[in-house]
Design a protein around this motif. Sequence first.
Motif, PDB file in Angstrom:
ATOM      1  N   MET A   1      45.071  47.528  74.904  1.00 49.73           N
ATOM      2  CA  MET A   1      43.738  47.709  74.762  1.00 49.73           C
ATOM      3  C   MET A   1      43.227  49.280  74.732  1.00 49.73           C
ATOM      4  N   GLY A   2      42.480  49.737  73.781  1.00 52.89           N
ATOM      5  CA  GLY A   2      42.481  51.112  73.471  1.00 52.89           C
ATOM      6  C   GLY A   2      40.992  51.805  72.757  1.00 52.89           C
ATOM      7  N   GLY A   3      40.418  52.503  73.274  1.00 51.00           N
ATOM      8  CA  GLY A   3      39.452  53.217  73.543  1.00 51.00           C
ATOM      9  C   GLY A   3      38.068  52.704  73.110  1.00 51.00           C
ATOM     10  N   ASP A   4      37.139  52.607  73.293  1.00 45.52           N
ATOM     11  CA  ASP A   4      35.571  52.577  72.378  1.00 45.52           C
ATOM     12  C   ASP A   4      35.088  51.117  72.619  1.00 45.52           C
ATOM     13  N   MET A   5      35.386  50.933  73.884  1.00 46.86           N
ATOM     14  CA  MET A   5      34.837  49.693  75.176  1.00 46.86           C
ATOM     15  C   MET A   5      33.410  49.268  74.722  1.00 46.86           C
ATOM     16  N   ILE A   6      32.927  50.788  75.463  1.00 47.62           N
ATOM     17  CA  ILE A   6      31.561  51.307  75.171  1.00 47.62           C
ATOM     18  C   ILE A   6      30.825  51.123  73.707  1.00 47.62           C
ATOM     19  N   ASN A   7      29.065  50.621  73.492  1.00 49.62           N
ATOM     20  CA  ASN A   7      29.711  50.887  72.068  1.00 49.62           C
ATOM     21  C   ASN A   7      27.728  50.447  72.158  1.00 49.62           C
TER      22      ASN A   7
ATOM     23  N   ASN B   1      51.276  44.579  81.828  1.00 53.11           N
ATOM     24  CA  ASN B   1      50.652  44.429  80.469  1.00 53.11           C
ATOM     25  C   ASN B   1      49.523  44.773  79.182  1.00 53.11           C
ATOM     26  N   VAL B   2      48.392  45.116  80.367  1.00 55.66           N
ATOM     27  CA  VAL B   2      47.494  45.165  80.337  1.00 55.66           C
ATOM     28  C   VAL B   2      47.074  46.223  80.845  1.00 55.66           C
ATOM     29  N   HIS B   3      46.669  47.563  79.104  1.00 61.28           N
ATOM     30  CA  HIS B   3      46.471  49.235  79.950  1.00 61.28           C
ATOM     31  C   HIS B   3      44.942  49.658  79.145  1.00 61.28           C
ATOM     32  N   ALA B   4      44.252  49.708  79.340  1.00 60.38           N
ATOM     33  CA  ALA B   4      43.328  50.125  79.189  1.00 60.38           C
ATOM     34  C   ALA B   4      43.027  51.943  78.828  1.00 60.38           C
ATOM     35  N   VAL B   5      42.910  52.450  77.513  1.00 59.12           N
ATOM     36  CA  VAL B   5      42.542  53.879  77.209  1.00 59.12           C
ATOM     37  C   VAL B   5      41.540  53.874  77.099  1.00 59.12           C
ATOM     38  N   ILE B   6      40.874  55.433  77.150  1.00 60.25           N
ATOM     39  CA  ILE B   6      39.528  55.663  77.941  1.00 60.25           C
ATOM     40  C   ILE B   6      39.597  56.496  75.547  1.00 60.25           C
ATOM     41  N   GLY B   7      38.525  56.098  74.872  1.00 56.22           N
ATOM     42  CA  GLY B   7      37.700  56.351  74.050  1.00 56.22           C
ATOM     43  C   GLY B   7      36.396  57.547  74.374  1.00 56.22           C
TER      44      GLY B   7
END
Length: 51
Positions: A1-7, A29-35
């Motif tokens: 998952m990558g970036g901009d999960m908050i809107n 398997n799942v790595h969150a990357v902040i935007g």
Amino acid sequence: MGGDMINRGKDSGEVIKSIKLLCEQYPNNVHAVIGNHEEMMGWHYQRGDKL
């Protein structure tokens, strides 16, 4: 998952909860990357920035 999960929408909290759960269930398997939106939220919580 990558970036901009908050809107600007009202569901940002639920999105973060879902992603956190996926990261916990599948840590290899799942790595969150902040935007930039997540970074700005962090600044708000740490320093009270009003962006």
